[in-house]
Design a protein around this motif. Structure first.
Motif, PDB file in Angstrom:
ATOM      1  N   MET A   1      38.388  42.446  27.772  1.00 27.08           N
ATOM      2  CA  MET A   1      38.332  41.419  28.265  1.00 27.08           C
ATOM      3  C   MET A   1      37.436  40.306  27.971  1.00 27.08           C
ATOM      4  O   MET A   1      36.357  40.531  27.636  1.00 27.08           O
ATOM      5  CB  MET A   1      37.725  41.975  30.007  1.00 27.08           C
ATOM      6  N   SER A   2      37.834  39.035  28.091  1.00 29.13           N
ATOM      7  CA  SER A   2      37.198  37.888  27.442  1.00 29.13           C
ATOM      8  C   SER A   2      35.853  37.703  28.157  1.00 29.13           C
ATOM      9  O   SER A   2      35.849  38.102  29.515  1.00 29.13           O
ATOM     10  CB  SER A   2      38.044  36.876  27.425  1.00 29.13           C
ATOM     11  N   THR A   3      34.893  37.019  27.818  1.00 30.73           N
ATOM     12  CA  THR A   3      33.743  36.989  28.637  1.00 30.73           C
ATOM     13  C   THR A   3      33.864  35.843  29.610  1.00 30.73           C
ATOM     14  O   THR A   3      33.443  35.877  30.806  1.00 30.73           O
ATOM     15  CB  THR A   3      32.400  36.114  27.622  1.00 30.73           C
ATOM     16  N   LYS A   4      34.882  34.976  29.564  1.00 25.94           N
ATOM     17  CA  LYS A   4      35.055  33.713  30.472  1.00 25.94           C
ATOM     18  C   LYS A   4      35.835  34.535  31.683  1.00 25.94           C
ATOM     19  O   LYS A   4      35.456  34.288  32.823  1.00 25.94           O
ATOM     20  CB  LYS A   4      35.998  32.976  29.870  1.00 25.94           C
ATOM     21  N   LEU A   5      36.689  35.447  31.457  1.00 27.54           N
ATOM     22  CA  LEU A   5      37.405  36.407  32.466  1.00 27.54           C
ATOM     23  C   LEU A   5      36.449  37.134  33.147  1.00 27.54           C
ATOM     24  O   LEU A   5      36.247  37.091  34.460  1.00 27.54           O
ATOM     25  CB  LEU A   5      38.409  37.204  31.908  1.00 27.54           C
ATOM     26  N   GLU A   7      33.020  36.757  33.600  1.00 28.70           N
ATOM     27  CA  GLU A   7      32.361  35.825  34.440  1.00 28.70           C
ATOM     28  C   GLU A   7      32.847  35.289  35.668  1.00 28.70           C
ATOM     29  O   GLU A   7      32.591  35.098  36.727  1.00 28.70           O
ATOM     30  CB  GLU A   7      31.850  34.684  33.783  1.00 28.70           C
ATOM     31  N   GLU A   8      34.285  34.996  35.501  1.00 25.97           N
ATOM     32  CA  GLU A   8      35.026  34.603  36.654  1.00 25.97           C
ATOM     33  C   GLU A   8      35.109  35.781  37.705  1.00 25.97           C
ATOM     34  O   GLU A   8      35.153  35.329  39.037  1.00 25.97           O
ATOM     35  CB  GLU A   8      36.453  34.052  36.436  1.00 25.97           C
ATOM     36  N   LEU A   9      35.439  36.884  37.032  1.00 23.13           N
ATOM     37  CA  LEU A   9      35.671  38.005  38.151  1.00 23.13           C
ATOM     38  C   LEU A   9      34.259  38.212  39.060  1.00 23.13           C
ATOM     39  O   LEU A   9      34.272  38.440  39.838  1.00 23.13           O
ATOM     40  CB  LEU A   9      36.091  39.268  37.442  1.00 23.13           C
ATOM     41  N   LEU A  10      33.088  38.327  38.103  1.00 24.28           N
ATOM     42  CA  LEU A  10      31.891  38.451  38.595  1.00 24.28           C
ATOM     43  C   LEU A  10      31.516  37.320  39.874  1.00 24.28           C
ATOM     44  O   LEU A  10      31.087  37.555  40.645  1.00 24.28           O
ATOM     45  CB  LEU A  10      30.774  38.356  37.908  1.00 24.28           C
ATOM     46  N   TRP A  11      31.945  36.136  39.527  1.00 25.61           N
ATOM     47  CA  TRP A  11      31.927  35.097  40.244  1.00 25.61           C
ATOM     48  C   TRP A  11      32.607  35.210  41.699  1.00 25.61           C
ATOM     49  O   TRP A  11      32.142  35.043  42.600  1.00 25.61           O
ATOM     50  CB  TRP A  11      32.138  33.767  39.751  1.00 25.61           C
ATOM     51  N   ARG A  12      33.869  35.624  41.623  1.00 23.49           N
ATOM     52  CA  ARG A  12      34.902  35.633  42.556  1.00 23.49           C
ATOM     53  C   ARG A  12      34.251  36.794  43.558  1.00 23.49           C
ATOM     54  O   ARG A  12      34.791  37.046  44.545  1.00 23.49           O
ATOM     55  CB  ARG A  12      36.096  35.966  42.088  1.00 23.49           C
ATOM     56  N   PHE A  13      33.757  37.889  42.820  1.00 27.34           N
ATOM     57  CA  PHE A  13      33.171  39.028  43.562  1.00 27.34           C
ATOM     58  C   PHE A  13      31.661  39.087  43.999  1.00 27.34           C
ATOM     59  O   PHE A  13      31.290  40.232  44.291  1.00 27.34           O
ATOM     60  CB  PHE A  13      33.363  40.418  42.932  1.00 27.34           C
ATOM     61  N   GLN A  25      37.956  40.431  49.160  1.00 25.30           N
ATOM     62  CA  GLN A  25      37.571  41.279  48.259  1.00 25.30           C
ATOM     63  C   GLN A  25      37.896  42.663  48.413  1.00 25.30           C
ATOM     64  O   GLN A  25      38.281  43.401  47.446  1.00 25.30           O
ATOM     65  CB  GLN A  25      35.867  40.971  48.059  1.00 25.30           C
ATOM     66  N   GLN A  26      37.622  43.387  49.694  1.00 25.76           N
ATOM     67  CA  GLN A  26      37.849  44.701  49.890  1.00 25.76           C
ATOM     68  C   GLN A  26      39.584  44.682  49.809  1.00 25.76           C
ATOM     69  O   GLN A  26      40.014  45.946  49.189  1.00 25.76           O
ATOM     70  CB  GLN A  26      37.638  45.045  51.398  1.00 25.76           C
TER      71      GLN A  26
END
Length: 106
Positions: A1-5, A7-13, A25-26
Motif C-alpha cells: 500500500m502506498s504511503t499516499k493511500l 494517509e488517505e485511509l487514516l484521514w477518512r477513518f 465508517q462502520q
C-alpha cells in the motif's frame, strides 16, 4: 500500500463526532471484515484474549483484596502489564495461599 493511500485511509477513518460519518465508517468496516473472514476471526480471537486477561487481572486483585494483601504501585503495574494468561493464572493460584504480594507474584 502506498504511503499516499495509507494517509488517505487514516484521514477518512479519523475519529469524528459526526454520527453520519461514524455510521458510514462502520458500514465500510463491516463490508471489509465480511470480505476477509480470517481477519475478522483474528480480531475476535484477540478480543477474547484481552477479555480473559482483564478477567484474570480482576480476579487476582479480588483475591488479594479479600485476603487483605496490599499491592504496591509496582505490583499493580506488573499485574496490569502482564499479557500472559498462564502467568496470571499461576499468580492467582499462588495468591490463594500467599502471605504477601511478593509471594503471590513470584
Amino acid at each position: 500500500m502506498s504511503t499516499k493511500l495509507r494517509e488517505e485511509l487514516l484521514w477518512r477513518f479519523a475519529k469524528t463526532d459526526d454520527p453520519e460519518i461514524d455510521a458510514r465508517q462502520q458500514r465500510i468496516l463491516e463490508v471489509l471484515l465480511s470480505a476477509n473472514p480470517q481477519m475478522k476471526q483474528r480480531l475476535v480471537d484477540e478480543g477474547r484474549l484481552e477479555g480473559r486477561l482483564d478477567e484474570g487481572r480482576a480476579a487476582l486483585r479480588r483475591v488479594l483484596a479479600h485476603r487483605q494483601i496490599p499491592l504496591a504501585s509496582e505490583d499493580e503495574a506488573r499485574i496490569e502489564a502482564c499479557g500472559d494468561l498462564a502467568t496470571l493464572e499461576r499468580w492467582l493460584g499462588q495468591a490463594l495461599t500467599a502471605l504477601s504480594a511478593v509471594q503471590a507474584l513470584r
